[in-house]
Design a protein around this motif. Structure first.
Motif, PDB file in Angstrom:
ATOM      1  N   GLU A 101       9.336  19.959 -17.692  1.00  0.00           N
ATOM      2  CA  GLU A 101       9.621  21.295 -17.154  1.00  0.00           C
ATOM      3  C   GLU A 101       8.821  21.614 -15.894  1.00  0.00           C
ATOM      4  O   GLU A 101       9.015  22.665 -15.277  1.00  0.00           O
ATOM      5  CB  GLU A 101       9.336  22.357 -18.208  1.00  0.00           C
ATOM      6  N   THR A 102       7.922  20.733 -15.486  1.00  0.00           N
ATOM      7  CA  THR A 102       7.091  20.976 -14.309  1.00  0.00           C
ATOM      8  C   THR A 102       7.840  20.617 -13.031  1.00  0.00           C
ATOM      9  O   THR A 102       8.388  19.524 -12.914  1.00  0.00           O
ATOM     10  CB  THR A 102       5.794  20.143 -14.377  1.00  0.00           C
ATOM     11  N   ARG A 103       7.842  21.543 -12.076  1.00  0.00           N
ATOM     12  CA  ARG A 103       8.422  21.249 -10.766  1.00  0.00           C
ATOM     13  C   ARG A 103       7.416  20.440  -9.964  1.00  0.00           C
ATOM     14  O   ARG A 103       6.247  20.832  -9.872  1.00  0.00           O
ATOM     15  CB  ARG A 103       8.741  22.538 -10.016  1.00  0.00           C
ATOM     16  N   ALA A 104       7.860  19.343  -9.386  1.00  0.00           N
ATOM     17  CA  ALA A 104       6.911  18.432  -8.737  1.00  0.00           C
ATOM     18  C   ALA A 104       7.329  18.094  -7.318  1.00  0.00           C
ATOM     19  O   ALA A 104       8.513  17.974  -7.009  1.00  0.00           O
ATOM     20  CB  ALA A 104       6.772  17.157  -9.549  1.00  0.00           C
ATOM     21  N   ILE A 105       6.319  17.921  -6.468  1.00  0.00           N
ATOM     22  CA  ILE A 105       6.488  17.414  -5.115  1.00  0.00           C
ATOM     23  C   ILE A 105       5.586  16.198  -4.971  1.00  0.00           C
ATOM     24  O   ILE A 105       4.399  16.250  -5.311  1.00  0.00           O
ATOM     25  CB  ILE A 105       6.100  18.470  -4.063  1.00  0.00           C
ATOM     26  N   GLY A 106       6.144  15.100  -4.479  1.00  0.00           N
ATOM     27  CA  GLY A 106       5.372  13.901  -4.195  1.00  0.00           C
ATOM     28  C   GLY A 106       5.435  13.581  -2.716  1.00  0.00           C
ATOM     29  O   GLY A 106       6.500  13.676  -2.105  1.00  0.00           O
ATOM     30  N   ILE A 107       4.293  13.195  -2.139  1.00  0.00           N
ATOM     31  CA  ILE A 107       4.206  12.943  -0.698  1.00  0.00           C
ATOM     32  C   ILE A 107       3.570  11.577  -0.469  1.00  0.00           C
ATOM     33  O   ILE A 107       2.486  11.293  -0.988  1.00  0.00           O
ATOM     34  CB  ILE A 107       3.346  14.014   0.002  1.00  0.00           C
ATOM     35  N   ASP A 108       4.254  10.724   0.299  1.00  0.00           N
ATOM     36  CA  ASP A 108       3.709   9.413   0.639  1.00  0.00           C
ATOM     37  C   ASP A 108       4.612   8.798   1.709  1.00  0.00           C
ATOM     38  O   ASP A 108       5.822   8.745   1.518  1.00  0.00           O
ATOM     39  CB  ASP A 108       3.673   8.503  -0.593  1.00  0.00           C
ATOM     40  N   PRO A 109       4.047   8.338   2.829  1.00  0.00           N
ATOM     41  CA  PRO A 109       4.911   7.772   3.878  1.00  0.00           C
ATOM     42  C   PRO A 109       5.537   6.434   3.500  1.00  0.00           C
ATOM     43  O   PRO A 109       6.660   6.141   3.907  1.00  0.00           O
ATOM     44  CB  PRO A 109       3.971   7.633   5.078  1.00  0.00           C
ATOM     45  N   VAL A 110       4.828   5.617   2.735  1.00  0.00           N
ATOM     46  CA  VAL A 110       5.345   4.295   2.363  1.00  0.00           C
ATOM     47  C   VAL A 110       5.025   3.987   0.901  1.00  0.00           C
ATOM     48  O   VAL A 110       4.242   3.093   0.596  1.00  0.00           O
ATOM     49  CB  VAL A 110       4.782   3.186   3.285  1.00  0.00           C
ATOM     50  N   PRO A 111       5.625   4.713  -0.043  1.00  0.00           N
ATOM     51  CA  PRO A 111       5.360   4.434  -1.452  1.00  0.00           C
ATOM     52  C   PRO A 111       6.005   3.128  -1.893  1.00  0.00           C
ATOM     53  O   PRO A 111       6.935   2.628  -1.248  1.00  0.00           O
ATOM     54  CB  PRO A 111       6.002   5.630  -2.159  1.00  0.00           C
ATOM     55  N   SER A 112       5.497   2.586  -2.974  1.00  0.00           N
ATOM     56  CA  SER A 112       6.085   1.392  -3.595  1.00  0.00           C
ATOM     57  C   SER A 112       6.391   1.737  -5.044  1.00  0.00           C
ATOM     58  O   SER A 112       5.771   1.215  -5.980  1.00  0.00           O
ATOM     59  CB  SER A 112       5.136   0.193  -3.499  1.00  0.00           C
ATOM     60  N   ILE A 113       7.317   2.670  -5.233  1.00  0.00           N
ATOM     61  CA  ILE A 113       7.604   3.208  -6.563  1.00  0.00           C
ATOM     62  C   ILE A 113       8.108   2.118  -7.490  1.00  0.00           C
ATOM     63  O   ILE A 113       9.064   1.401  -7.183  1.00  0.00           O
ATOM     64  CB  ILE A 113       8.645   4.338  -6.479  1.00  0.00           C
ATOM     65  N   ARG A 114       7.464   1.996  -8.645  1.00  0.00           N
ATOM     66  CA  ARG A 114       7.877   1.015  -9.657  1.00  0.00           C
ATOM     67  C   ARG A 114       8.250   1.687 -10.970  1.00  0.00           C
ATOM     68  O   ARG A 114       8.483   1.033 -11.975  1.00  0.00           O
ATOM     69  CB  ARG A 114       6.736   0.024  -9.908  1.00  0.00           C
ATOM     70  N   GLN A 115       8.264   3.011 -10.968  1.00  0.00           N
ATOM     71  CA  GLN A 115       8.506   3.763 -12.186  1.00  0.00           C
ATOM     72  C   GLN A 115       9.741   4.658 -12.031  1.00  0.00           C
ATOM     73  O   GLN A 115      10.142   4.989 -10.917  1.00  0.00           O
ATOM     74  CB  GLN A 115       7.288   4.648 -12.525  1.00  0.00           C
ATOM     75  N   GLN A 116      10.305   5.060 -13.164  1.00  0.00           N
ATOM     76  CA  GLN A 116      11.358   6.065 -13.151  1.00  0.00           C
ATOM     77  C   GLN A 116      10.700   7.432 -13.267  1.00  0.00           C
ATOM     78  O   GLN A 116       9.957   7.694 -14.200  1.00  0.00           O
ATOM     79  CB  GLN A 116      12.346   5.838 -14.296  1.00  0.00           C
ATOM     80  N   ILE A 117      10.984   8.274 -12.293  1.00  0.00           N
ATOM     81  CA  ILE A 117      10.320   9.571 -12.198  1.00  0.00           C
ATOM     82  C   ILE A 117      11.334  10.674 -12.442  1.00  0.00           C
ATOM     83  O   ILE A 117      12.518  10.539 -12.120  1.00  0.00           O
ATOM     84  CB  ILE A 117       9.677   9.723 -10.798  1.00  0.00           C
ATOM     85  N   ASN A 118      10.869  11.766 -13.002  1.00  0.00           N
ATOM     86  CA  ASN A 118      11.706  12.934 -13.259  1.00  0.00           C
ATOM     87  C   ASN A 118      12.671  13.169 -12.095  1.00  0.00           C
ATOM     88  O   ASN A 118      12.262  13.296 -10.941  1.00  0.00           O
ATOM     89  CB  ASN A 118      10.797  14.162 -13.445  1.00  0.00           C
ATOM     90  N   SER A 119      13.958  13.236 -12.397  1.00  0.00           N
ATOM     91  CA  SER A 119      14.974  13.352 -11.346  1.00  0.00           C
ATOM     92  C   SER A 119      14.888  14.665 -10.589  1.00  0.00           C
ATOM     93  O   SER A 119      15.492  14.815  -9.535  1.00  0.00           O
ATOM     94  CB  SER A 119      16.374  13.210 -11.959  1.00  0.00           C
ATOM     95  N   THR A 120      14.147  15.647 -11.100  1.00  0.00           N
ATOM     96  CA  THR A 120      14.012  16.922 -10.397  1.00  0.00           C
ATOM     97  C   THR A 120      12.854  16.929  -9.409  1.00  0.00           C
ATOM     98  O   THR A 120      12.703  17.883  -8.643  1.00  0.00           O
ATOM     99  CB  THR A 120      13.808  18.075 -11.399  1.00  0.00           C
ATOM    100  N   ALA A 121      12.026  15.903  -9.410  1.00  0.00           N
ATOM    101  CA  ALA A 121      10.905  15.842  -8.476  1.00  0.00           C
ATOM    102  C   ALA A 121      11.427  15.736  -7.044  1.00  0.00           C
ATOM    103  O   ALA A 121      12.384  15.017  -6.764  1.00  0.00           O
ATOM    104  CB  ALA A 121      10.010  14.650  -8.799  1.00  0.00           C
ATOM    105  N   LYS A 122      10.772  16.459  -6.145  1.00  0.00           N
ATOM    106  CA  LYS A 122      11.142  16.408  -4.731  1.00  0.00           C
ATOM    107  C   LYS A 122      10.173  15.481  -4.020  1.00  0.00           C
ATOM    108  O   LYS A 122       8.960  15.723  -4.021  1.00  0.00           O
ATOM    109  CB  LYS A 122      11.097  17.805  -4.126  1.00  0.00           C
ATOM    110  N   LEU A 123      10.713  14.425  -3.415  1.00  0.00           N
ATOM    111  CA  LEU A 123       9.884  13.413  -2.786  1.00  0.00           C
ATOM    112  C   LEU A 123      10.011  13.493  -1.271  1.00  0.00           C
ATOM    113  O   LEU A 123      11.107  13.640  -0.733  1.00  0.00           O
ATOM    114  CB  LEU A 123      10.289  12.024  -3.262  1.00  0.00           C
ATOM    115  N   PHE A 124       8.867  13.384  -0.604  1.00  0.00           N
ATOM    116  CA  PHE A 124       8.827  13.456   0.852  1.00  0.00           C
ATOM    117  C   PHE A 124       8.144  12.201   1.373  1.00  0.00           C
ATOM    118  O   PHE A 124       6.970  11.974   1.089  1.00  0.00           O
ATOM    119  CB  PHE A 124       8.087  14.712   1.308  1.00  0.00           C
ATOM    120  N   PHE A 125       8.897  11.404   2.126  1.00  0.00           N
ATOM    121  CA  PHE A 125       8.368  10.147   2.636  1.00  0.00           C
ATOM    122  C   PHE A 125       7.767  10.369   4.026  1.00  0.00           C
ATOM    123  O   PHE A 125       8.220   9.846   5.032  1.00  0.00           O
ATOM    124  CB  PHE A 125       9.473   9.090   2.650  1.00  0.00           C
TER     125      PHE A 125
END
Length: 275
Positions: A46-70
């Motif tokens: 239920e937590t609204r999330a923002i993730g910030i990283d210019p060059v992430p190497s995501i290896r996990q499945q993350i909550n589909s509602t998270a807002k990601l900024f590259f």
């Protein structure tokens, strides 16, 4: 992970971060430095999330509602207002784990603080180095904290109004920062920024190493201690509805990773052709 309140949470910072999420149930969460995505998987559905990283190497499945900024964190705060993304809400919980250099940590903290409220919590990773080699501005070891630990000293001197403690948890420690105010006027971190950099950039860890627990306001990694540093109660009511299952695929991540793989493959192909 142990649930006994008087014992260690565990020896690793991700376990501690996971328990903070479970205990506080933040409405909003902002993370600088997603890297592989391990820490972003810890958010409650239920937590609204923002993730910030210019060059992430995501290896996990993350909550589909998270807002990601590259983007870099500096770029993000130049053109994005987290309160707008969170529908007017403060950042309840922030985790800063970006570039391991003091000036970046300082700017990240300044930017995050602007969107915090009186109950907000900011966690800063890598503030309890094992040795001077780990704490250097120039990487010499596999496990490297850089000089983010200087932020603790800086806040103690220039922002004594804040509550700053460093938990001796595995994975280079984690500082807890609280006591924010809704104040639109610039703080000393803004008005004396150049002075602060001049004072701390060349400070060597050997100058505080013998007395680092006192210098870094270090506290033991026991849940009773950690809980005393956090706001009372939870942010979300017990009956809050989960927005989505945590393990659903996040399309922006899939798209971003596919583009990165394609770019790497193209670069390798061109390199072989020109070799």
């Amino acid at each position: 992970m142990t649930t006994k309140s008087s014992t260690q949470v565990t020896g690793y910072y991700l376990d501690l971060l996971a328990r903070v999420h479970r205990e506080l149930r933040p409405r909003t969460y902002l993370e600088i430095g997603m890297h592989t995505g391990d820490s972003l998987t810890l958010i409650e559905p239920e937590t609204r999330a923002i993730g910030i990283d210019p060059v992430p190497s995501i290896r996990q499945q993350i909550n589909s509602t998270a807002k990601l900024f590259f983007d870099t964190s500096d770029e993000f705060f130049e053109h994005v207002d987290p309160r707008v993304e969170f529908d007017g809400l403060d950042i309840d919980l922030a985790f800063i784990d970006g570039m391991h250099l003091f000036e970046f940590a300082l700017r990240d903290f300044r930017n995050v603080e602007r969107f915090c409220g009186p109950r907000s919590v900011v966690l800063m990773h890598d503030c309890y180095p094992k040795s001077a080699e780990h704490a250097s501005r120039h990487r010499q070891t596999r496990e490297w904290t850089g000089d983010t630990w200087k932020l603790v000293l800086c806040l103690k001197e220039y922002r004594p109004d804040l509550l700053v403690n460093t938990i001796r948890v595995g994975g280079s420690g984690m500082s807890v920062i609280r006591g924010f105010h809704r104040n639109e006027t610039p703080t000393a971190l803004d008005t004396r920024y150049d002075e602060i950099l001049d004072k701390y950039i060349n400070l060597d860890f050997t100058q505080i190493e013998a007395n680092k627990d006192e210098a870094l306001n270090a506290v033991p990694n026991t849940w009773d201690t950690v809980r005393s540093l956090l706001p009372e109660g939870v942010f979300l009511p017990p009956d809050a509805q989960a927005a989505a299952r945590r393990r659903r695929v996040n399309l922006p991540i899939v798209t971003h990773q596919a583009k990165r793989v394609a770019k790497i493959l193209l670069a390798n192909t061109l390199r072989r052709r020109t070799a």
